[in-house]
Design an enzyme around this catalytic site. Structure first.
Site, short mmCIF file in Angstrom:
data_model
loop_
_atom_site.label_atom_id
_atom_site.label_comp_id
_atom_site.label_asym_id
_atom_site.label_seq_id
_atom_site.Cartn_x
_atom_site.Cartn_y
_atom_site.Cartn_z
CB SER A 142 -16.12 -37.67 22.56
OG SER A 142 -14.78 -37.39 22.89
CE1 TYR A 167 -15.82 -41.54 26.23
CE2 TYR A 167 -14.10 -40.23 25.25
CZ TYR A 167 -15.28 -40.25 25.77
OH TYR A 167 -16.01 -39.22 26.03
#
Length: 350
Positions: A142, A167
């Protein structure tokens, strides 16, 4: 080629499965169909690829009625023995791991979900690739891994040791874990740092979905950082094209890699990390403007400060991805947003 794709009831996994099936590859899809967001949307994606939702039950393969070379299995990546059995039986060539607990803000609320899905689940994938060797493991990272970095554009040669959410930390961990297995067991691994993917069949927790629902109801949309945000919005079709190009090109190791001056994006091992984005940041207010134009409505805007875990801007340097694979994003935001609105109106009968 026989692909195992995890997360095929998800946004990107659904589109990727269709792309590979349409070009003639064999696909085994895995998803646990969790309730992080509307499971009806996940079932609708599966039905679009010929999977009868009424036949789905845990660890039971379902054959597609549209694609003879596609079967789907509902399972969680934490189920290591079941996962190993799939690898043992199927003789998989390429794994694309897209299954993950997504969302920056949700990681502040439910951190445990990120450890189970993004760390334990990914470890099980690595162990399966170790036990039953594959030609290539491609996995989702990501843009969030860039965290506190402010130098633009973001480059895979940059240090990414300052994540701003669990995350992001879990995705950085995936890259580290992959490198370890590439080094120890010579598993070719490629991590893809996705930059704000949007488009038809998108996730309801993403900004575009939240905006269109609020505008349709005449409710204000929440505009964070008082609109002073830039995102490298990337259309899902461009993302999928990039994934396919990468999956066809396993890394072989960088012969020029130097341990005295280590490049974080490559290695002497068969390991590579790429940014995959549009490489053309768009102001949040312009993104909203494209949505307003497509809807023919003006949004009421509630200006709010930057949220914990968020970053004010993202911008992908995709030079190496373009050089190595010929990847070139081609969908402008105006067209991508219009495509999303068209799908949304059709899906929800607007």
């Amino acid at each position: 080629m026989k692909y195992l794709i995890t997360g095929t009831a998800g946004f990107i996994g659904f589109h990727l499965a269709k792309k590979l099936l349409d070009r003639g590859d064999e696909v085994i899809g895995i998803d646990n169909i969790n309730d992080y967001y509307d499971i009806n949307l996940k079932y609708a994606r599966l039905e679009n690829t010929g999977i009868d939702k009424y036949k789905i039950k845990a660890n039971h393969p379902i054959q597609s009625t549209i694609y003879p070379s596609y079967k789907f299995i509902k399972m969680d990546l934490s189920e290591k023995e079941a996962l190993m059995e799939i690898f043992k039986q199927e003789g998989i060539d390429v794994v694309v791991n897209l299954a993950a607990q997504a969302g920056v803000r949700y990681s502040l609320i439910n951190p445990d979900a990120y450890i189970e899905a993004n760390i334990t689940g990914f470890l099980n994938i690595l162990e399966a690739c170790r036990a039953y060797p594959v030609k290539h493991l491609v996995y989702a990272s990501s843009s969030s891994v860039y965290g506190a970095n402010t130098q633009m554009p973001f480059s895979t040669s940059d240090n990414v040791d300052h994540p701003l959410s669990l995350y992001a930390a879990s995705k950085k961990s995936n890259e580290l874990m992959a490198h370890t297995y590439s080094h120890l067991f010579k598993i070719p691994t490629t991590g893809l740092r996705f930059f704000t993917v949007y488009g038809p069949w998108g996730r309801p927790d993403m900004a575009l979905f939240l905006f269109i629902e609020a505008i349709s109801k005449g409710e204000p949309i929440q505009v964070f950082n008082h609109g002073k945000m830039k995102r490298d919005f990337t259309y899902v079709g461009d993302i999928v094209e990039g994934i396919v190009r990468v999956s066809d090109r396993p890394p072989v190791g960088n012969k020029e890699w130097d341990g005295n001056n280590p490049d974080p994006g490559s290695s002497y091992a068969p390991y590579k990390v790429y940014n995959i984005g549009n490489s053309s940041p768009v102001e949040l207010m312009d993104y909203i403007g494209a949505l307003e134009k497509a809807l023919g409505k003006t949004a009421v805007k509630e200006m709010l400060p930057l949220q914990p875990g968020d970053v004010p801007a993202t911008y992908a340097d995709v030079t190496d991805l373009m050089r190595d694979t010929g990847y070139k994003p081609s969908t402008p935001v105006e067209q991508g947003v219009a495509n999303f609105v068209s799908w949304y109106n059709e899906y929800y009968g607007k």
